[in-house]
Scaffold this active site. Structure first.
Site, PDB file in Angstrom:
ATOM      1  N   GLY A 122       0.810  -1.207   0.000  1.00  0.00           N
ATOM      2  CA  GLY A 122       0.000   0.000   0.000  1.00  0.00           C
ATOM      3  C   GLY A 122       0.846   1.261   0.000  1.00  0.00           C
ATOM      4  N   ARG A 145       7.215   2.041   0.787  1.00  0.00           N
ATOM      5  CA  ARG A 145       7.528   0.621   0.966  1.00  0.00           C
ATOM      6  C   ARG A 145       7.856  -0.015  -0.382  1.00  0.00           C
ATOM      7  NH1 ARG A 145       7.957  -1.301   6.194  1.00  0.00           N
ATOM      8  NH2 ARG A 145       5.900  -0.537   6.704  1.00  0.00           N
ATOM      9  N   ARG A 166       1.497  11.217  -8.557  1.00  0.00           N
ATOM     10  CA  ARG A 166       0.947  11.363  -7.209  1.00  0.00           C
ATOM     11  C   ARG A 166       1.864  10.753  -6.140  1.00  0.00           C
ATOM     12  NH1 ARG A 166      -4.885  12.332  -7.176  1.00  0.00           N
ATOM     13  NH2 ARG A 166      -5.605  12.558  -9.337  1.00  0.00           N
ATOM     14  N   ARG A 178      -0.463  -8.723  -3.168  1.00  0.00           N
ATOM     15  CA  ARG A 178      -0.490  -7.683  -2.137  1.00  0.00           C
ATOM     16  C   ARG A 178       0.454  -8.089  -1.016  1.00  0.00           C
ATOM     17  NH1 ARG A 178      -1.935  -4.194   1.524  1.00  0.00           N
ATOM     18  NH2 ARG A 178      -3.111  -4.748   3.398  1.00  0.00           N
ATOM     19  N   VAL A 179       1.330  -7.194  -0.619  1.00  0.00           N
ATOM     20  CA  VAL A 179       2.227  -7.414   0.515  1.00  0.00           C
ATOM     21  C   VAL A 179       2.023  -6.245   1.473  1.00  0.00           C
ATOM     22  CG1 VAL A 179       3.973  -8.905  -0.506  1.00  0.00           C
ATOM     23  CG2 VAL A 179       4.104  -6.466  -0.931  1.00  0.00           C
ATOM     24  N   GLY A 180       1.309  -6.509   2.549  1.00  0.00           N
ATOM     25  CA  GLY A 180       0.977  -5.407   3.438  1.00  0.00           C
ATOM     26  C   GLY A 180       0.774  -5.867   4.865  1.00  0.00           C
ATOM     27  N   SER A 181       0.111  -5.035   5.640  1.00  0.00           N
ATOM     28  CA  SER A 181      -0.113  -5.317   7.051  1.00  0.00           C
ATOM     29  C   SER A 181      -1.602  -5.549   7.298  1.00  0.00           C
ATOM     30  CB  SER A 181       0.400  -4.166   7.916  1.00  0.00           C
ATOM     31  OG  SER A 181      -0.260  -2.964   7.563  1.00  0.00           O
ATOM     32  N   ASP A 234      -0.905  -5.349  14.021  1.00  0.00           N
ATOM     33  CA  ASP A 234      -1.736  -4.914  15.141  1.00  0.00           C
ATOM     34  C   ASP A 234      -2.618  -6.086  15.572  1.00  0.00           C
ATOM     35  OD1 ASP A 234      -1.531  -1.674  15.094  1.00  0.00           O
ATOM     36  OD2 ASP A 234      -1.482  -2.504  13.060  1.00  0.00           O
ATOM     37  N   ARG A 236       7.922  -3.503  12.475  1.00  0.00           N
ATOM     38  CA  ARG A 236       7.160  -3.659  11.227  1.00  0.00           C
ATOM     39  C   ARG A 236       8.121  -3.877  10.059  1.00  0.00           C
ATOM     40  NH1 ARG A 236       1.683  -0.873  11.020  1.00  0.00           N
ATOM     41  NH2 ARG A 236       1.140  -0.477  13.181  1.00  0.00           N
TER      42      ARG A 236
END
Length: 235
Positions: free
Chosen positions: A20, A24, A43, A87-90, A205, A218
């Site tokens: 996201g 990163r 952007r 997707r590589v995220g949290s 989280d 993280r």
């Protein structure tokens, strides 16, 4: 070029990792790719292409939430010939089964969004799911690396600060493991365009224990997940 990605034809690989956070994306490219080239900064949503162990890989920021992720996923699949998105995220854990730093591979993604209800005229509750081959490869790679990848359903929510935490408890009772904000849209678009999609997320989280990782933690946990993703897409 599209409205949101300033790449030329051929600039983007057929396989794209999608965090996201655009910074990163920059970190992944500079850490793992050989000779990464920035193909877009529209952007400040950075996209890079480089080499990973003989495989051409791109990394594209998606922004937060399904509307933003949908824009980038759609343009990648519809205009740039991308065949695989990961997707590589949290994510936030909503079950006792998970702990901080755990990796989750989303087999499917429930959602409180109206995006698919609108897409199917409110007639069908479409169930967005991951590509099974990609999911299996990621789980196998994780095992080879000594990491337990929990496989289960995610919740892709339109709301970050929810007024209904009780709903998380109800969903956990039906096997949903964690909440994030993009997977359902990416899975749906991949199905539409005949592409492969997978969401790999790290638990940053814990909404049951009300704990979270520090920014330093993280970063180290994210690296483990990215390495699983890169190994899975290059098998």
């Amino acid at each position: 070029m599209t409205a949101h990605i300033s790449a030329q034809p051929g600039d983007i690989a057929e396989t794209v990792l999608m965090p996201g956070d655009p910074l990163r994306a920059k970190w992944i490219a500079e850490t793992y790719l050989t000779d990464p080239v920035c193909y877009s900064s529209v952007r400040n949503m950075y996209g890079f292409t480089g080499d990973y162990r003989g495989h051409r890989i791109s990394v594209q920021g998606s922004g937060m939430g399904m509307p933003s992720a949908s824009i980038y996923t759609h343009e990648l699949l519809a205009e740039y010939g991308v065949k695989t998105v990961v997707r590589v995220g949290s994510a936030g854990a909503i079950t006792e089964r998970l702990a901080l730093r755990d990796v989750v591979a989303g087999i499917g993604a429930a959602s409180d969004s109206n995006m698919n209800r609108i897409r199917f005229d409110g007639i069908v509750d479409y169930a967005p799911v991951a590509d099974f081959g990609l999911l299996r490869d990621a789980v196998d790679v994780a095992a080879e690396q000594g990491v337990t990848a929990h496989v289960g359903q995610l919740l892709s929510s339109d709301v970050f600060y929810t007024d209904r935490p009780d709903m998380y408890q109800r969903l956990a009772g039906y096997g949903v493991l964690a909440v994030e904000m993009e997977a359902a849209a990416m899975y749906t678009l991949a199905a539409k365009f005949g592409a492969r999609a997978l969401a790999l997320v790290t638990i940053s989280d814990h909404l049951v224990h009300e704990t979270h990782l520090s920014s330093e933690e993280r970063q180290s946990s994210f690296a483990e997940m990215v390495e699983i993703a890169l190994a899975a897409v290059t098998r």
